[in-house]
Design a protein around this motif. Structure first.
Motif, short mmCIF file in Angstrom:
data_model
loop_
_atom_site.label_atom_id
_atom_site.label_comp_id
_atom_site.label_asym_id
_atom_site.label_seq_id
_atom_site.Cartn_x
_atom_site.Cartn_y
_atom_site.Cartn_z
N MET A 179 0.85 -1.20 0.00
CA MET A 179 0.00 0.00 0.00
C MET A 179 0.87 1.24 0.00
O MET A 179 1.74 1.38 0.84
CB MET A 179 -0.89 -0.03 1.24
N ASP A 180 0.67 2.11 -0.92
CA ASP A 180 1.59 3.22 -1.06
C ASP A 180 0.85 4.42 -1.61
O ASP A 180 0.82 4.67 -2.81
CB ASP A 180 2.73 2.79 -1.98
N LEU A 181 0.22 5.17 -0.73
CA LEU A 181 -0.56 6.31 -1.19
C LEU A 181 0.29 7.40 -1.79
O LEU A 181 -0.15 8.16 -2.64
CB LEU A 181 -1.36 6.89 -0.01
N SER A 182 1.57 7.44 -1.39
CA SER A 182 2.43 8.51 -1.88
C SER A 182 2.67 8.36 -3.38
O SER A 182 3.10 9.29 -4.04
CB SER A 182 3.76 8.48 -1.14
N ALA A 183 2.37 7.16 -3.92
CA ALA A 183 2.57 6.98 -5.36
C ALA A 183 1.56 7.80 -6.16
O ALA A 183 1.76 8.07 -7.33
CB ALA A 183 2.43 5.50 -5.71
N ILE A 184 0.48 8.17 -5.52
CA ILE A 184 -0.54 8.94 -6.25
C ILE A 184 -0.10 10.39 -6.31
O ILE A 184 0.09 11.04 -5.29
CB ILE A 184 -1.91 8.83 -5.56
N ASN A 185 0.08 10.87 -7.52
CA ASN A 185 0.49 12.25 -7.71
C ASN A 185 -0.74 13.09 -7.96
O ASN A 185 -1.38 12.97 -9.00
CB ASN A 185 1.46 12.30 -8.89
N PRO A 186 -1.12 13.95 -7.01
CA PRO A 186 -2.38 14.68 -7.18
C PRO A 186 -2.39 15.57 -8.42
O PRO A 186 -3.45 15.76 -9.02
CB PRO A 186 -2.49 15.50 -5.89
N ILE A 187 -1.24 16.08 -8.79
CA ILE A 187 -1.21 16.96 -9.97
C ILE A 187 -1.58 16.18 -11.21
O ILE A 187 -2.44 16.57 -12.00
CB ILE A 187 0.20 17.59 -10.11
N LEU A 188 -0.93 15.02 -11.36
CA LEU A 188 -1.23 14.20 -12.54
C LEU A 188 -2.65 13.67 -12.48
O LEU A 188 -3.33 13.55 -13.50
CB LEU A 188 -0.24 13.04 -12.64
N LEU A 189 -3.11 13.38 -11.28
CA LEU A 189 -4.47 12.88 -11.13
C LEU A 189 -5.47 13.92 -11.62
O LEU A 189 -6.40 13.62 -12.38
CB LEU A 189 -4.72 12.55 -9.66
N LEU A 190 -5.25 15.16 -11.24
CA LEU A 190 -6.16 16.22 -11.66
C LEU A 190 -6.09 16.42 -13.18
O LEU A 190 -7.10 16.63 -13.84
CB LEU A 190 -5.84 17.53 -10.94
N ALA A 191 -4.86 16.32 -13.71
CA ALA A 191 -4.71 16.51 -15.14
C ALA A 191 -5.45 15.40 -15.90
O ALA A 191 -6.15 15.67 -16.88
CB ALA A 191 -3.23 16.52 -15.53
N SER A 192 -5.34 14.16 -15.44
CA SER A 192 -5.99 13.10 -16.22
C SER A 192 -7.50 13.10 -16.00
O SER A 192 -8.25 12.67 -16.85
CB SER A 192 -5.40 11.72 -15.91
N LEU A 193 -7.90 13.65 -14.87
CA LEU A 193 -9.33 13.81 -14.64
C LEU A 193 -9.95 14.73 -15.70
O LEU A 193 -11.04 14.49 -16.20
CB LEU A 193 -9.46 14.38 -13.25
N MET A 194 -9.22 15.78 -16.07
CA MET A 194 -9.74 16.71 -17.08
C MET A 194 -9.93 15.99 -18.41
O MET A 194 -10.87 16.25 -19.14
CB MET A 194 -8.80 17.90 -17.26
N VAL A 195 -8.99 15.10 -18.72
CA VAL A 195 -9.11 14.35 -19.98
C VAL A 195 -10.26 13.36 -19.89
O VAL A 195 -11.09 13.25 -20.80
CB VAL A 195 -7.78 13.63 -20.29
N ALA A 196 -10.33 12.67 -18.76
CA ALA A 196 -11.36 11.64 -18.61
C ALA A 196 -12.76 12.24 -18.66
O ALA A 196 -13.72 11.57 -19.04
CB ALA A 196 -11.16 10.88 -17.29
N ALA A 197 -12.88 13.52 -18.29
CA ALA A 197 -14.21 14.13 -18.20
C ALA A 197 -14.68 14.73 -19.52
O ALA A 197 -15.86 15.03 -19.67
CB ALA A 197 -14.18 15.21 -17.12
N THR A 198 -13.77 14.92 -20.48
CA THR A 198 -14.11 15.75 -21.64
C THR A 198 -15.24 15.17 -22.50
O THR A 198 -16.18 15.89 -22.84
CB THR A 198 -12.85 16.00 -22.48
N ALA A 199 -15.15 13.90 -22.85
CA ALA A 199 -16.14 13.33 -23.77
C ALA A 199 -17.54 13.41 -23.17
O ALA A 199 -18.48 13.88 -23.83
CB ALA A 199 -15.79 11.88 -24.07
N VAL A 200 -17.66 13.01 -21.92
CA VAL A 200 -18.98 12.99 -21.31
C VAL A 200 -19.50 14.41 -21.12
O VAL A 200 -20.70 14.68 -21.24
CB VAL A 200 -18.94 12.17 -19.99
#
Lengths: 306, 360, 362
Positions: free
Chosen positions: A1-22
């Motif tokens: 288990m390694d929460l530090s692996a989650i990079n919030p900046i990249l997470l937010l950036a990919s969220l923008m991509v994931a949200a675009t089509a819908v």
């Protein structure tokens, strides 16, 4: 288990991509529903846009041509729905479902020659200067054009509904088509235009999946995004800015779920996957306390009796 | 200029003729599509619409029409009550899934006990499950005025996730080598919903569909509730004045639709399908909405529409394997059939009139 | 319309209440049916079954084989109908190519004792039903070796589909062999609960890359993960189901190819010469059912050689990818030094091996 692996900046950036089509598809449906029409055929129009856009981009070598073709294709398919519901006065729920069935079949027929082909690549903009800002740069300014188009569309739809006369008329038609008709507005014409706008947006949203997000053509590749778009409109209680918020929230749930899994955290995926729908229902309940949440004429057939 | 004028009464004659007209137009349009794909249109159309009924192996396909049409008819009958009253439950797919989960849950809980009461309990559990799932949008509508179309649709996706969770977890077959999916109820005699008469395709679900059709016919034509449902759909204002309680109607219509959909799911999981799996639901709940409209919301019409829909599936499959028609082309023809049926319905309710353009 | 009736008459004439109308029409062509779960151009599982089927026809000769298929057949009663229909129309041999067709295949086979059935990836057999599957984990061992050598971040991402033994075997096999050549590797696993959903696969690949993975395994069928790897740069992946050669030489550095053609050809021939018998086989690299796609120039020569040597030793039967000493994830002993896993354990594998830092769903 390694929460530090989650990079919030990249997470937010990919969220923008994931949200675009819908998001784009939902904005289109928002206009349709604001005009008082419920088109459940979003999935069918999206998948048709996905293949038409893909085919056009492959043949022309230009993603831009692909997106335009997808918009035209989506709008063209939505005309069938418009004919059924506005001219032949057929039930909207059944017509929308029929449209989805038809669109899924049509797209896979068109798509038979396009499996295993790579479409032309859409460059990331990497806006100079802005993209170098720490934190905000990677989140906001290193995406492809369509991501920004989606946000621009939110602004445009909002401005249109709130500040233009046409937007006011559209809303009037959706709230009370009898009254709008009595005032001399062309209810049917306005609704047909709204339906076509919805179709065009769904087409662009579909093309974003096949040209950017994936990018490849596979039968049924929109895999239910059209239905999520319908949920999103409700979640947003028919307000453009909330579509943006909701799309990021829905996209965020998906991206976060994947991130947690990759970080080795065992999460009940099924329960997380159903959360957007449950949240939508809760929002519906909360919204219902306020007046005029949903367009009053939503889903009702209009016939101008002389 | 052509305009539409509402008929004072829907035309009886046209309501019988238009569906036939739509089927003929679909055959022509479908034939053109098949010709464009390089197949002989006459052969293709005959294979889809004729072979299963009167072809060489009709004695196998005819019972299959019941197996495929049964759940569609059962669900559509329930939906049609609400649709008549302007109550739009489009989440039958979810109610179908929950009914199946509850029915299978009862069976698996009793496994391997052999007792006569297991199957009736499963039927009750399936109906209750579907009913409960439909009550969510119904109660929310009555209490808070939320839109039942949207809530019932959202609940379909929730139900699908629950199904996945059951197939992968709680209901997974302990002897299934780790594969997702429950035990096969076909191999559990006390729970198996088999053919009532061998070779006919008649299982309890099909029987239930016909019983439901009779009840729904009586309800709509002979019972005060049926009158209230029709009145609410046709003239909501008048219904209110005559003392119809809309909330009660919502709860009844949604509840009946949910219970029937739940039963359909239960009969399917205990019979033809046999298992709770990830891919258990194949869209009967959505197709049933279409069937309800094709049948003009009338019990007899729904039976015919359900069988017609089943025919396009079965005939489509025959055409696929015999002529190698792509599955997508058959899906398009089904879509077209719906389009045409919906479009011609306008003739039943409206008259087309030539009018002179008014001078403004 | 020429149609053989022997199976129909023998098996179901009574049940269907049809009168027999003569002995079976001898027909020198063998009729073979294929039932597919997806569309024939899905670019993955179904497409490779279909391509293999077409090649089988080519190998044996279109004058000797009549091939029919049905695509997009839902598991459950619809598949039962599809199989029955093929059997009625005179198929001699029917391949049912999805795990969910297992019970329907057994049901239909019982009604048509003279028709042969072949069910892919299941475990039930009958006198006229065979089961066949591929040892994809052998291919995973080769890919795992490449992955372990190629990773610089020592983080390897794995996009898993549905938690069934086959997928778990793949994860374990890749991990064991990556670890063998690189003790520092760490696996990150994402379960998607679907075999094909390109958008989700793309998101999963991006997530893994963002969390530091520079090698991506996929047990899902679309090219979306490879496209994500290409966009990220410096990330490699492997073709799955098909060669996915359009992404070579990088990010696609090799692939595991489903090649059913040799099996299909041999089984159809067996029916033709009357030597067909029911069996339950599990074939791997040795018969060609598991194909290893070309290892591209993006892989250093010595790594390529190492991977090819492993492939050769698996092919010859000299090496088994699950050879002890191996422990289960919970630390309990599984295989002693030199012991190899038996097929029974592998068939129902529901545990990770020691060292994988993730939790298996359920």
């Amino acid at each position: 288990m390694d929460l530090s692996a989650i990079n919030p900046i990249l997470l937010l950036a990919s969220l923008m991509v994931a949200a675009t089509a819908v998001m784009i598809a939902a904005l289109g449906e928002l206009i349709v529903e604001r005009a008082g029409v419920l088109n459940l055929g979003v999935e069918g129009m999206m998948i048709t846009g996905a293949i038409i856009g893909f085919a056009a981009a492959v043949h022309s070598g230009s993603p831009a041509v692909g997106f335009v073709a997808a918009a035209v294709g989506g709008a063209g398919l939505s005309l069938l729905f418009a004919l059924l519901t506005q001219v032949a006065l057929a039930n909207q729920v059944a017509s929308g479902l029929a449209l989805t069935l038809f669109g899924l079949g049509l797209s896979s027929l068109i798509g038979q020659g396009y499996v295993g082909i790579k479409p032309p690549v859409i460059p990331k903009l990497n806006i100079p200067l802005l993209s170098d800002i720490p934190v905000l740069g990677p989140i906001l300014f290193r995406h492809d054009m369509v991501v920004y188009f989606g946000i621009l569309l939110v602004v445009l739809v909002w401005l249109f509904l709130k500040y233009t006369r046409a937007g006011l008329v559209l809303r009037a038609v959706g709230e009370n088509h009898e009254a709008a008709h009595a005032l001399g507005y062309k209810v049917v014409r306005i609704r047909v235009l709204a339906i076509m706008f919805g179709g065009a947006c769904a087409g662009v949203g579909g093309a974003y999946v096949s040209l950017v997000r994936v990018p490849q053509w596979t039968e049924g590749m929109t895999a239910g995004v059209g239905w999520i778009a319908l949920a999103l409109v409700v979640f947003a209680s028919w307000k453009p800015w909330r579509v943006l918020l909701g799309a990021y929230l829905f996209g965020g749930v998906t991206v976060l779920q994947l991130n947690l899994q990759a970080a080795g955290i065992a999460i009940p995926v099924e329960y997380l996957s159903m959360s957007p729908y449950l949240i939508t229902i809760i929002v519906l309940v909360i919204m219902s306390n306020r007046r005029s949440a949903s367009p009053a004429s939503l889903g009702k057939t209009f016939h101008a009796a002389q | 200029m052509l305009t539409l004028e509402k008929r004072p009464q829907p035309s009886k004659a046209l309501s019988y003729i238009t569906p036939v007209l739509a089927v003929i137009v679909t055959m022509i349009a479908g034939g053109l599509l098949f010709a464009a794909l390089g197949k002989d249109p006459v052969v293709a159309i005959r294979t889809i619409f004729w072979e299963p009924l009167f072809g060489e192996f009709a004695s196998y396909y005819r019972p299959q029409l019941l197996v495929k049409g049964g759940p569609l008819i059962l669900i559509a009958l329930g939906l049609s009550l609400g649709f008549r009253a302007g109550i739009w439950n489009i989440g039958a797919e979810g109610q179908y899934i929950i009914g199946a989960i509850c029915g299978a849950g009862v069976a698996l809980a009793f496994y391997p006990l052999d007792a006569w009461y297991i199957f009736p309990l499963m039927v009750i559990a399936g109906a209750l499950g579907g009913w409960a799932w439909a009550m969510i949008p119904a109660i929310l509508k009555v209490k808070f005025g939320t839109n039942e179309i949207l809530v019932s649709l959202m609940l379909v996706y929730v139900a699908e996730q629950l199904l996945a969770s059951m197939a992968l977890g709680l209901m997974k077959n302990p002897e299934g080598y780790g594969f997702p999916g429950s035990r096969n109820l076909q191999q559990y005699p006390a729970a198996f919903n088999g053919e009532l008469i061998a070779g006919t395709g008649m299982h309890w679900g099909v029987a239930a569909a016909f019983i439901a059709a009779i009840f729904s016919y009586i309800l709509l034509n002979r019972h005060i509730l049926g009158f209230q449902i029709r009145l609410t759909g046709e003239a909501p204002r008048a219904a209110k004045f005559s003392g119809v309680k809309p909330a009660r109607l919502v709860l009844i219509c949604m509840g009946v639709a949910g219970a029937l959909a739940g039963m359909a799911g239960m009969f399917e999981v205990a019979g033809p399908s046999g298992q709770i799996t990830l891919s258990f639901n194949v869209g009967y709940g959505f197709t049933a909405i279409i069937v309800a409209f094709l049948g003009r919301l009338h019990p007899v019409g729904i039976i015919l529409a359900g069988l017609l829909m089943a025919l396009t599936y079965i005939g489509g499959d025959v055409a696929q394997s015999r002529l190698q028609l792509p599955a997508a082309a058959i899906q398009m023809v089904q879509g077209m059939l719906l389009f045409f049926l919906l479009a011609v319905d306008v003739l039943t309710n409206y008259r087309i009139k030539m009018t002179k353009r008014e001078v403004a | 319309m020429k149609m053989k009736k022997r199976s129909f008459l023998a098996g179901t004439a009574m049940a269907l209440g049809l009168a027999a109308t003569g002995a079976w029409a001898q027909d020198d062509k063998v009729k073979v049916g294929f039932v597919y779960v997806g569309p024939i151009n899905d670019g993955g599982w179904t497409q490779h079954h279909h391509e293999s089927a077409l090649k089988m026809v080519e190998t044996i000769g279109a004058d000797k084989v009549d091939m029919v298929y049905q695509e997009n057949v839902a598991e459950g009663p619809d598949s039962e109908r599809a199989m029955t229909q093929m059997a009625l129309e005179g198929a001699d041999l029917i391949f049912t190519t999805s795990f969910g067709y297992m019970d329907p295949t057994i049901n239909v086979a019982a009604k048509f004792p003279n028709v042969k059935f072949e069910h892919a990836t299941g475990y039930k057999t009958a006198p006229n039903v065979s089961a066949y599957s591929a040892r994809f984990y052998e291919g995973r061992a080769v890919m795992g070796t490449i992955a372990g050598r190629m990773t610089k971040s020592n983080i390897i991402g794995y996009i898993a589909s549905v938690p069934i033994p086959e997928v778990v075997r793949g994860i374990n096999s890749s991990y064991i062999h990556a670890k063998k050549v690189n003790p520092d590797v760490q696996f990150k696993v994402i379960w998607l609960y679907t075999w094909m959903d390109p958008a989700k696969e793309a998101d999963a690949a991006r997530t893994l890359i963002e969390q530091g993975a520079d090698v991506i395994f996929q047990h899902t069928d679309s090219t979306a993960p490879l496209a994500a790897a290409r966009d990220a740069g410096n990330v490699i992946g492997f073709g799955q189901a098909g060669d996915m050669i359009e992404y070579a030489p990088s990010p696609r550095v090799s692939s595991i190819i489903d090649n059913w053609e040799p099996y299909y050809t041999s089984r159809v021939k067996a029916v033709m010469d009357g030597t067909w018998e029911s069996h339950n086989v599990w074939e791997g690299i040795n018969t060609g059912m598991v194909g290893i796609g070309e290892i591209t120039s993006a892989v250093p020569a010595e790594v390529k050689a190492e991977a090819e040597a492993l492939q050769a030793s698996i092919e010859s039967g000299e090496y088994h990818p699950f050879t002890g000493p191996l422990k289960k994830q919970d630390g309990s002993d599984w295989l002693a030094e030199g012991e190899t896993a038996d097929d029974g354990t592998l068939a129902g594998m529901n545990f990770y091996v020691e060292g994988i830092d993730a939790e298996l769903p359920n």
